[in-house]
Scaffold this active site. Structure first.
Site, PDB file in Angstrom:
ATOM      1  N   SER A   1       0.771  -1.344  -0.040  1.00 60.26           N
ATOM      2  CA  SER A   1      -0.040   0.208  -0.041  1.00 60.26           C
ATOM      3  C   SER A   1       1.024   1.190  -0.133  1.00 60.26           C
ATOM      4  O   SER A   1       2.067   1.110   0.265  1.00 60.26           O
ATOM      5  CB  SER A   1      -0.953  -0.095   1.177  1.00 60.26           C
ATOM      6  OG  SER A   1      -1.426   1.055   1.479  1.00 60.26           O
TER       7      SER A   1
ATOM      8  N   TYR B   1      -2.936  -1.132  10.371  1.00 58.60           N
ATOM      9  CA  TYR B   1      -2.811  -1.065   9.112  1.00 58.60           C
ATOM     10  C   TYR B   1      -1.362  -0.613   8.340  1.00 58.60           C
ATOM     11  O   TYR B   1      -0.685  -1.179   7.534  1.00 58.60           O
ATOM     12  CB  TYR B   1      -3.893  -0.518   8.062  1.00 58.60           C
ATOM     13  CG  TYR B   1      -3.935  -0.713   6.621  1.00 58.60           C
ATOM     14  CD1 TYR B   1      -4.506  -2.093   6.225  1.00 58.60           C
ATOM     15  CD2 TYR B   1      -3.458   0.226   5.815  1.00 58.60           C
ATOM     16  CE1 TYR B   1      -4.528  -2.211   4.752  1.00 58.60           C
ATOM     17  CE2 TYR B   1      -3.425  -0.124   4.133  1.00 58.60           C
ATOM     18  CZ  TYR B   1      -4.359  -1.383   3.785  1.00 58.60           C
ATOM     19  OH  TYR B   1      -4.113  -1.460   2.603  1.00 58.60           O
TER      20      TYR B   1
END
Length: 253
Positions: free
Chosen positions: A141, A154
């Site tokens: 990401s 995350y």
């Protein structure tokens, strides 16, 4: 047909980035097996793809369970004779600052995002080593490169995926196995829309994340799919250990 005669395994392939990538891979000539935890969602994905003239295979599998990962690789090798491409795409996102993140949410995030990437690779790599060739793409990401407030687990998990990708690339650089990562910005997928919906003000949340992208919009799943296809193309054999950002300019800020 960039992937003619290739066999690909895509985790988290029943929706979002995984499904878009699976459909594109199949259109480019690959035999594609998608995995996910929910049989109904997988069946719907396969049915909808077939309506478009796209053939996908599916298997219920949880990347956080080691035996499931072993069985998934065995299934694809037994049925298709090999595994050329592994796209470690399965992932979850939990909101929360560090002190607000429950131990359960932390463990869930790492078990799927990090442990799942490790386990699928653990069982796919020996099959690739036997052939002397393979391609792995890990879905990290933009938050695996730079953090944003409010998603501590995350951020940390994707940072781990980034480092694992680089480590794998070095481990197998002379074995014919290329390992790269894809670093999407905020993409309109069920995971992201669910994240917005869980916020006190969903519209404000979407505007907040949109503001990180100099292009002034969120990304589309098919834009990531084409980037993953590029990483799996045999014409980029000299590319390994790279974290490819597809983020509307976010990484440049």
């Amino acid at each position: 047909m960039k992937l003619e005669n290739k066999v690909a395994l895509i985790t988290g392939g029943s929706q979002g980035l995984g499904l878009s990538t699976a459909e594109l891979f199949a259109q480019e000539g690959a035999k594609v097996v998608i995995t996910g935890r929910t049989e109904k969602t997988l069946n719907e994905a396969v049915k909808n793809a077939k309506a478009k003239g796209i053939e996908l295979d599916s298997l219920v599998s949880d990347v956080s369970i080691e035996e499931n990962c072993k069985e998934a690789v065995e299934y694809i090798v037994n049925k298709y004779g090999k595994i050329d491409i592994l796209f470690n795409n399965a992932g979850v996102l939990e909101l929360g600052k560090t002190h607000e993140t429950s131990t359960e949410a932390w463990d869930k995030t790492f078990n799927i995002n990090v442990k799942g990437t490790y386990l699928m690779s653990k069982y796919a790599i020996p099959k690739m080593l036997e052939k002397g060739k393979g391609c792995i793409v890990n879905n990290s990401s933009i938050l695996g490169l730079k953090a944003v407030a409010g998603v501590a687990a995350y951020n940390a998990s994707k940072g781990a995926v980034t480092q694992l990708t680089k480590s794998m690339a070095l481990d197998y650089a002379t074995d014919g196995i290329r390992v790269n990562g894809i670093c999407p910005g905020t993409i309109v997928t069920p995971m992201v829309t669910n994240m917005f919906a869980s916020m006190p003000d969903p519209k404000a949340g979407e505007e907040f994340f949109t503001s990180f992208h100099p292009m002034g919009r969120l990304g589309r799943p098919e834009e990531i799919a084409h980037a993953v296809l590029f990483l799996c193309d045999d014409n980029v054999q000299f590319m390994t250990g790279n974290m490819l950002s597809v983020d509307g300019g976010w990484v440049a800020t």
